[in-house]
Design an enzyme around this catalytic site. Sequence first.
Site, short mmCIF file in Angstrom:
data_model
loop_
_atom_site.label_atom_id
_atom_site.label_comp_id
_atom_site.label_asym_id
_atom_site.label_seq_id
_atom_site.Cartn_x
_atom_site.Cartn_y
_atom_site.Cartn_z
N LYS A 13 38.93 8.47 -44.13
CA LYS A 13 37.58 9.04 -44.21
C LYS A 13 37.03 9.33 -42.81
O LYS A 13 36.49 10.40 -42.58
CB LYS A 13 36.62 8.07 -44.92
N ARG A 88 28.67 2.30 -51.01
CA ARG A 88 29.86 1.57 -51.43
C ARG A 88 29.63 0.80 -52.72
O ARG A 88 30.55 0.16 -53.22
CB ARG A 88 30.21 0.56 -50.33
N ARG A 122 47.65 -0.47 -38.08
CA ARG A 122 46.69 0.19 -37.19
C ARG A 122 46.39 -0.67 -35.96
O ARG A 122 46.24 -1.88 -36.06
CB ARG A 122 45.41 0.41 -38.01
N ARG A 155 42.15 -4.96 -35.50
CA ARG A 155 40.86 -5.40 -36.04
C ARG A 155 41.11 -6.59 -36.96
O ARG A 155 42.08 -6.59 -37.72
CB ARG A 155 40.23 -4.27 -36.85
N ARG A 166 39.95 -6.25 -49.06
CA ARG A 166 39.12 -5.03 -48.98
C ARG A 166 39.51 -4.04 -50.08
O ARG A 166 38.64 -3.37 -50.64
CB ARG A 166 39.30 -4.36 -47.60
P1 AMP Z 1 34.67 0.53 -42.76
O1 AMP Z 1 34.95 0.78 -41.31
O2 AMP Z 1 33.90 1.66 -43.42
O3 AMP Z 1 35.91 0.16 -43.55
O4 AMP Z 1 33.69 -0.73 -42.82
C1 AMP Z 1 34.07 -2.00 -42.30
C2 AMP Z 1 33.30 -3.10 -42.98
O5 AMP Z 1 31.88 -2.93 -42.78
C3 AMP Z 1 33.46 -3.19 -44.48
O6 AMP Z 1 34.64 -3.90 -44.85
C4 AMP Z 1 32.20 -3.94 -44.87
O7 AMP Z 1 32.30 -5.32 -44.54
C5 AMP Z 1 31.16 -3.34 -43.94
N1 AMP Z 1 30.50 -2.15 -44.53
C6 AMP Z 1 30.57 -0.87 -44.08
N2 AMP Z 1 29.84 -0.05 -44.85
C7 AMP Z 1 29.30 -0.83 -45.82
C8 AMP Z 1 28.47 -0.57 -46.95
N3 AMP Z 1 28.04 0.68 -47.24
N4 AMP Z 1 28.11 -1.61 -47.74
C9 AMP Z 1 28.53 -2.87 -47.47
N5 AMP Z 1 29.32 -3.18 -46.45
C10 AMP Z 1 29.71 -2.18 -45.62
#
Ligand code: AMP
Length: 224
Positions: A13, A88, A122, A155, A166
């Site tokens: 994304k 989400r 990654r 990470r 996740r």
């Molecule tokens: P991402 O880089 O989008 O995979 O986000 C990393 C982490 O941030 C996720 O695993 C969640 O812990 C948190 N996070 C990001 N966006 C959201 C969201 N819209 N709602 C809840 N947690 C989020």
Amino acid sequence: MRLIMLGPPGAGKGTQAKFISDYYQIPQISTGEILRTAIRNESSLGKKVANLVSNGGLVPDDIMNQLVLERIAESDCKKGFLLDGFPRTVAQAESLQKVIPLDYVLDIEVPDNELLERLTGRRIHQPSGRIYHLTHKPPLKPGIDDITQEPLIQRDDDKTETVLHRIRVYHQQTEPLKNYYQKLSQENGQPCYIKIEGTGTVDAIKQRIFSALNKRNYSHEANQ
Ligand code: AMP
């Protein structure tokens, strides 16, 4: 042009969002990035969410809703925006829908086994955000950034156990958004819901996205 990217963690994304926001000249709002920056800066938000994020859980809806609704009220979002990583949950989608209608939902689909391989391989150069992959895009020297020669990191939330968590969280909490937006699209004609096959090269996926958007007559020129 108001657009959201749906899809599991590791679907690409963020990578594709960058192409779209460059082309349409709209800000890319990545909630994951905003949270990671807050954690690095040890802000009060960062302290609140650090554990949740590193364990791969979701940050509570009220925190996320406030953060995103404030961000999209800023002046650079007047012409539109691209949300990457939000909503989400259905509750997040509902709170966004109440405030502002969306034009497009791009739903990038990738099978779980490929997500696991992409995410656990990654590696990141944290200061620049440059992303490598152990097999698909290895650095010139193992574990070292090509440009600065600084070390790469993995990470916390890209470690195998956390990635599996996740992906589970995605299926339980985020996948219901497919139905939510498909239904909205059928009933109101807006937003336009577009499914994109997220396997293959970055370039192939980019072509699929742009041809899907162009087919629906949304060119940059038309937006001027
Ligand atoms: P991402 O880089 O989008 O995979 O986000 C990393 C982490 O941030 C996720 O695993 C969640 O812990 C948190 N996070 C990001 N966006 C959201 C969201 N819209 N709602 C809840 N947690 C989020």
